[in-house]
Structures are given as C-alpha cells and as structure tokens.
Design a protein around this motif. Structure first.
Motif, PDB file in Angstrom:
ATOM      1  N   GLY A   1     -42.467   7.892   2.214  1.00 44.51           N
ATOM      2  CA  GLY A   1     -43.089   6.872   3.034  1.00 44.51           C
ATOM      3  C   GLY A   1     -44.321   7.384   3.748  1.00 44.51           C
ATOM      4  N   GLY A   2     -45.230   6.478   4.043  1.00 50.32           N
ATOM      5  CA  GLY A   2     -46.442   6.846   4.763  1.00 50.32           C
ATOM      6  C   GLY A   2     -47.363   7.751   3.976  1.00 50.32           C
ATOM      7  N   GLY A   3     -47.260   7.727   2.662  1.00 49.37           N
ATOM      8  CA  GLY A   3     -48.095   8.571   1.815  1.00 49.37           C
ATOM      9  C   GLY A   3     -47.577   9.980   1.621  1.00 49.37           C
ATOM     10  N   LEU A   4     -46.431  10.312   2.236  1.00 48.87           N
ATOM     11  CA  LEU A   4     -45.848  11.660   2.134  1.00 48.87           C
ATOM     12  C   LEU A   4     -44.837  11.705   0.993  1.00 48.87           C
ATOM     13  CD1 LEU A   4     -45.651  14.495   3.470  1.00 48.87           C
ATOM     14  CD2 LEU A   4     -43.764  13.565   4.838  1.00 48.87           C
ATOM     15  N   LYS A   5     -44.894  12.766   0.194  1.00 48.92           N
ATOM     16  CA  LYS A   5     -43.974  12.936  -0.930  1.00 48.92           C
ATOM     17  C   LYS A   5     -43.410  14.347  -0.951  1.00 48.92           C
ATOM     18  CE  LYS A   5     -46.289   9.709  -4.076  1.00 48.92           C
ATOM     19  NZ  LYS A   5     -46.947   9.562  -5.411  1.00 48.92           N
ATOM     20  N   THR A   6     -42.165  14.460  -1.377  1.00 47.87           N
ATOM     21  CA  THR A   6     -41.588  15.751  -1.738  1.00 47.87           C
ATOM     22  C   THR A   6     -41.837  15.983  -3.218  1.00 47.87           C
ATOM     23  OG1 THR A   6     -39.810  15.460  -0.125  1.00 47.87           O
ATOM     24  CG2 THR A   6     -39.493  17.135  -1.817  1.00 47.87           C
ATOM     25  N   PHE A  40     -31.199  -2.229  -2.757  1.00 46.42           N
ATOM     26  CA  PHE A  40     -31.606  -0.994  -2.083  1.00 46.42           C
ATOM     27  C   PHE A  40     -31.486   0.213  -3.003  1.00 46.42           C
ATOM     28  CE2 PHE A  40     -31.066  -3.422   1.875  1.00 46.42           C
ATOM     29  CZ  PHE A  40     -32.207  -3.032   2.554  1.00 46.42           C
ATOM     30  N   ALA A  41     -30.459   0.241  -3.826  1.00 49.14           N
ATOM     31  CA  ALA A  41     -30.289   1.353  -4.767  1.00 49.14           C
ATOM     32  C   ALA A  41     -31.425   1.392  -5.751  1.00 49.14           C
ATOM     33  CB  ALA A  41     -28.953   1.197  -5.511  1.00 49.14           C
ATOM     34  N   SER A  42     -31.857   0.209  -6.233  1.00 47.33           N
ATOM     35  CA  SER A  42     -32.976   0.154  -7.174  1.00 47.33           C
ATOM     36  C   SER A  42     -34.259   0.606  -6.518  1.00 47.33           C
ATOM     37  CB  SER A  42     -33.134  -1.275  -7.718  1.00 47.33           C
ATOM     38  OG  SER A  42     -31.969  -1.667  -8.417  1.00 47.33           O
ATOM     39  N   ALA A  43     -34.463   0.192  -5.238  1.00 46.50           N
ATOM     40  CA  ALA A  43     -35.678   0.586  -4.526  1.00 46.50           C
ATOM     41  C   ALA A  43     -35.700   2.083  -4.309  1.00 46.50           C
ATOM     42  CB  ALA A  43     -35.749  -0.152  -3.195  1.00 46.50           C
ATOM     43  N   SER A  44     -34.524   2.654  -3.917  1.00 47.93           N
ATOM     44  CA  SER A  44     -34.455   4.093  -3.699  1.00 47.93           C
ATOM     45  C   SER A  44     -34.727   4.848  -4.987  1.00 47.93           C
ATOM     46  CB  SER A  44     -33.072   4.456  -3.148  1.00 47.93           C
ATOM     47  OG  SER A  44     -32.936   5.848  -3.026  1.00 47.93           O
ATOM     48  N   TYR A  45     -34.164   4.367  -6.103  1.00 46.07           N
ATOM     49  CA  TYR A  45     -34.366   5.021  -7.389  1.00 46.07           C
ATOM     50  C   TYR A  45     -35.832   4.970  -7.799  1.00 46.07           C
ATOM     51  CZ  TYR A  45     -33.920   6.029 -12.355  1.00 46.07           C
ATOM     52  OH  TYR A  45     -34.072   6.579 -13.598  1.00 46.07           O
ATOM     53  N   ALA A  46     -36.498   3.844  -7.495  1.00 46.49           N
ATOM     54  CA  ALA A  46     -37.898   3.680  -7.885  1.00 46.49           C
ATOM     55  C   ALA A  46     -38.808   4.636  -7.141  1.00 46.49           C
ATOM     56  CB  ALA A  46     -38.339   2.235  -7.657  1.00 46.49           C
ATOM     57  N   GLN A  47     -38.366   5.104  -5.957  1.00 52.36           N
ATOM     58  CA  GLN A  47     -39.199   5.976  -5.148  1.00 52.36           C
ATOM     59  C   GLN A  47     -39.107   7.436  -5.589  1.00 52.36           C
ATOM     60  OE1 GLN A  47     -37.778   5.189  -1.212  1.00 52.36           O
ATOM     61  NE2 GLN A  47     -38.924   3.277  -0.985  1.00 52.36           N
ATOM     62  N   SER A  48     -38.193   7.764  -6.473  1.00 52.36           N
ATOM     63  CA  SER A  48     -38.015   9.128  -6.954  1.00 52.36           C
ATOM     64  C   SER A  48     -38.228   9.184  -8.451  1.00 52.36           C
ATOM     65  CB  SER A  48     -36.606   9.639  -6.621  1.00 52.36           C
ATOM     66  OG  SER A  48     -36.377   9.604  -5.227  1.00 52.36           O
ATOM     67  N   SER A  49     -38.695  10.341  -8.928  1.00 48.32           N
ATOM     68  CA  SER A  49     -38.884  10.509 -10.366  1.00 48.32           C
ATOM     69  C   SER A  49     -38.717  11.970 -10.739  1.00 48.32           C
ATOM     70  CB  SER A  49     -40.268  10.027 -10.798  1.00 48.32           C
ATOM     71  OG  SER A  49     -41.283  10.839 -10.234  1.00 48.32           O
ATOM     72  N   VAL A  50     -38.155  12.195 -11.916  1.00 50.62           N
ATOM     73  CA  VAL A  50     -38.045  13.536 -12.486  1.00 50.62           C
ATOM     74  C   VAL A  50     -38.518  13.460 -13.931  1.00 50.62           C
ATOM     75  CG1 VAL A  50     -36.515  15.434 -13.123  1.00 50.62           C
ATOM     76  CG2 VAL A  50     -36.108  14.175 -10.998  1.00 50.62           C
ATOM     77  N   THR A  51     -39.440  14.348 -14.295  1.00 51.66           N
ATOM     78  CA  THR A  51     -40.031  14.328 -15.635  1.00 51.66           C
ATOM     79  C   THR A  51     -39.740  15.640 -16.352  1.00 51.66           C
ATOM     80  OG1 THR A  51     -41.844  12.915 -14.864  1.00 51.66           O
ATOM     81  CG2 THR A  51     -42.186  14.098 -16.936  1.00 51.66           C
ATOM     82  N   LEU A  99     -39.281  20.960 -15.524  1.00 50.72           N
ATOM     83  CA  LEU A  99     -38.918  19.745 -14.814  1.00 50.72           C
ATOM     84  C   LEU A  99     -39.881  19.576 -13.648  1.00 50.72           C
ATOM     85  CD1 LEU A  99     -35.037  20.243 -14.667  1.00 50.72           C
ATOM     86  CD2 LEU A  99     -36.267  18.647 -16.144  1.00 50.72           C
ATOM     87  N   ARG A 100     -40.425  18.381 -13.528  1.00 50.35           N
ATOM     88  CA  ARG A 100     -41.352  18.075 -12.440  1.00 50.35           C
ATOM     89  C   ARG A 100     -40.863  16.806 -11.743  1.00 50.35           C
ATOM     90  NH1 ARG A 100     -45.698  17.443 -15.366  1.00 50.35           N
ATOM     91  NH2 ARG A 100     -46.381  19.613 -15.246  1.00 50.35           N
ATOM     92  N   GLY A 101     -40.726  16.862 -10.419  1.00 49.43           N
ATOM     93  CA  GLY A 101     -40.182  15.725  -9.711  1.00 49.43           C
ATOM     94  C   GLY A 101     -40.930  15.391  -8.442  1.00 49.43           C
ATOM     95  N   ALA A 102     -40.753  14.160  -7.971  1.00 46.63           N
ATOM     96  CA  ALA A 102     -41.385  13.702  -6.735  1.00 46.63           C
ATOM     97  C   ALA A 102     -40.496  12.640  -6.093  1.00 46.63           C
ATOM     98  CB  ALA A 102     -42.765  13.134  -7.010  1.00 46.63           C
TER      99      ALA A 102
END
Length: 372
Positions: free
Chosen positions: A68-73, A15-26, A61-64
């Motif tokens: 879920g459901g196509g919605l992103k922060t 679950f931690a890996s899945a949660s990490y995969a859903q977020s990114s900071v560049t 810094l750019r992050g997302a």
C-alpha cells in the motif's frame, strides 16, 4: 441464516482475491548449452559440451507484495547450475542460491533497499556497457574477469540501496559485512551511478574488497579468492559510455583493478570497445575488442614477472527462433605478450583445466539458449 452465511462467504472470498492479487511470485530462468572448441588446453585442443556459454544457466524465484501507498516487499532467490551435468554452476560458491538471495523494500519515490547475497555496483552499472554484461556473454569477459564484469562473484551479507530514477540519473551502493568482529576481515563495499538520456548512457562504479575469500572467514563478503593470489585489498573502478542509434549500439569502457597485499601488488588496466547491430528483428551481430595490461610483483601462472598485456577479439551472431529461444555462434581469441599467460575461462586465474598452455588461446562456441 443461510443468506447471512452466503454473504459472509462472498465477502471473505472477495478479500482473499484482493489479497492474492497484491502478491506475485514468478519462476524464471535461462538454460544455455552448446558445443565448444578451445585451443591450447594442456598443449592440445579441447572439444566439449558445455553450459552457460553466453549466460550461466540459472533458475530463480522473484516475488513482490504490495503493502500500500506505493511500498512493496520484494525478494529474489537465484541459483546457477551446469546443464551438462546437473550440478551447481558457480565454482566460487556452490550454495543453493549461489547467484542471488535477497529480500527488501521498494518504493518509487524513495528507492529500493535490499539485504542478502547480491551483485556489486560494477556489475549493476558498468556491466550493461560491456559486451560480457549484455549480448557478448561469458567468454568476452576481460582476462580472468579481473574487474568482475561477468559477475564471477556476488557479495554475501550485503545491504544494498538503489535510488529512484531522477530524470535519467540513478545511483546506488552496497556494503557487505564480514560478520566478524573488527569488520575488515573479508568485507566489501561498492558504489555506482549512471545517466541515460535518449540513446546516450554514461556510467561509473567502484568496488573494494578487504581480505576477500579469507580462509579464516569463509562466510564473509566473498566466498573464495577469485584471483588466487591472496590479495588483502582488491579495488576495481571504471567508467564508460554507450550510445544507441536505431538498431545499433556501441560502447567504450575503461576499468582498473588493483590487488595489494604482503606478497602481491598487481594493477590491471582494461579498455574495451564494442558494437552490436540488429540486421533484422531476429538476427543480431556483435563485435568487441579489449586491451588489458598488467603490472606488478606477482602475475598468476608466471612464477613472477613485472609486465604483461593481452589483446582480445570477439565476434558473435545470434538468431532468435522465438521471443524466448535463440541459437548462436561465437568466436573469441586472446593474444598475450610479455609475461602473459592466457585463460579464456573467466573464473579466476588458476586451477582451471581450460587455462591456456601458451600465450594465445581461441574459443569457438555454438549452442542454444532458452529463457523462461
């Protein structure tokens, strides 16, 4: 017991890996430095090592985060700086994240809504049709950057919406609050749209600022009076078209800027034609011509006057050493007439030591730019 703990640890790690995969900071940025020769500065020539000759040096810094459901922060934090001395590089707002600082939500079906410090619709929709907003860089902005094509200022306290792409058509707008009672003391709003089909692109935009840079409200929509004339209302509108054919792209843009107040009434009309051609995948060349005329009761650095006009020419050659690093050579000349004073430096009209001491001015700059 040990087996149960091992299974629980494995599940938690999954679950931690899945949660990490859903977020990114560049981390991203541009570092641009070069040597510049400028004519007619304090009745002489100026030789200088400069920063941001094509694009302002910056980091961000750019992050997302996928909700879920196509919605992103999403969020962006972006700071301009001067590579020559290490200082903040935006003279209008020297804050930490002086270019952009916003957070919001995006969804492919409904569009993007963001809040914070952001670009206006002229930058978003007309900028990509101008030389200054694409390949040409800082010195190819229209005289004094009177239409903000070079993003001299961003909008603070702004809420901004960008629509999805409807078969090539997209629109958006922004409202920047004064953050004072009465709303109008240093607020701004803008709207724009563009249509793209094949190589064709058509765009239009509008921007209005009320009492921009108000001294009694420096924390409003615009931090500082870009024009230096104390206008109580600034309006910019325009439209343009570009067409891409193979390695070539050409465009034509018209903008009008109006500054009005108790002691000022100025109208600037700008028309620009530009073309860029990739001779090879690594080598590109570009040329632009812009004509600006001004009419009004006050013209900066003239002590009054009624009419002025400028002819502006620019040439550039750019060679890519890699996907992220290029070297460039660029020349820009401006010739003024009537009551015109001329300034290549594109931040405001007054207070710059690069402002021309005559009605003409030229710049030749060469340097290196690296993107990361």
């Amino acid at each position: 017991m040990k087996k149960s703990l091992a299974i629980a640890a494995a599940v938690a790690a999954t679950f931690a890996s899945a949660s990490y995969a859903q977020s990114s900071v560049t981390l991203y940025g541009i570092v641009d430095a070069g040597f510049t020769y400028t004519t007619n500065v304090n009745d002489g020539a100026k030789y200088a090592l400069g920063s941001g000759n094509l694009q302002q040096s910056r980091w961000g810094l750019r992050g997302a985060e996928d909700l879920g459901g196509g919605l992103k922060t999403i969020f962006t934090l972006e700071s301009g700086f001067n590579i020559a001395n290490g200082r903040m590089g935006n003279s209008v707002n020297n804050g930490m994240f002086n270019r952009q600082a916003f957070v919001g939500l995006t969804q492919d079906q409904y569009g993007t809504l963001t809040l914070g410090r952001q670009y206006d619709s002229v930058v978003d929709y007309l900028g990509p049709l101008m030389a200054v907003g694409t390949w040409g860089g800082t010195y190819m902005a229209h005289v004094g950057d009177n239409d903000n094509g070079n993003a001299t200022f961003s909008l603070s306290n702004a809420i901004k919406y960008t629509s999805p792409n409807f078969m090539g058509f997209q629109f958006g707008g922004a409202y920047a609050f004064s953050n004072q009672s009465g709303f109008a003391n240093n607020r701004a709003y803008s709207a724009g749209a563009n249509y793209a089909n094949g190589g064709l692109r058509v765009a239009a935009a509008y921007l209005q600022a009320n009492n921009a840079g108000a001294l009694n409200n420096p924390n409003g929509a615009i931090n500082g009076d870009q024009f230096g004339v104390g206008a109580q209302r600034t309006r910019v509108w325009g439209g343009g078209v570009s067409y891409t054919y193979g390695p070539a792209v050409g465009g034509v843009v018209f903008t009008q800027s109006r500054l009005n107040g108790d002691n000022v009434s100025i109208r600037y009309n700008n028309i620009e034609a530009n073309v860029h051609y990739n001779l090879t995948p690594a080598l590109g060349i570009g040329a632009m011509y812009a004509y600006t005329n001004a009419n009004g009761s006050v013209l900066s650095n003239t002590g009054g006057g009624q009419t002025a006009h400028w002819n502006q020419f620019g040439l550039q050659a750019d060679y890519s050493l890699s996907k992220r690093t290029d070297v460039y050579l660029e020349g820009v000349g401006v010739w003024g007439a009537g009551q015109a004073a001329v300034g290549i430096t594109q931040v405001g009209f007054q207070g710059s030591d690069n402002y021309s001491s005559s009605k003409n001015q030229g710049i030749v700059t060469t340097g290196i730019r690296h993107r990361f």
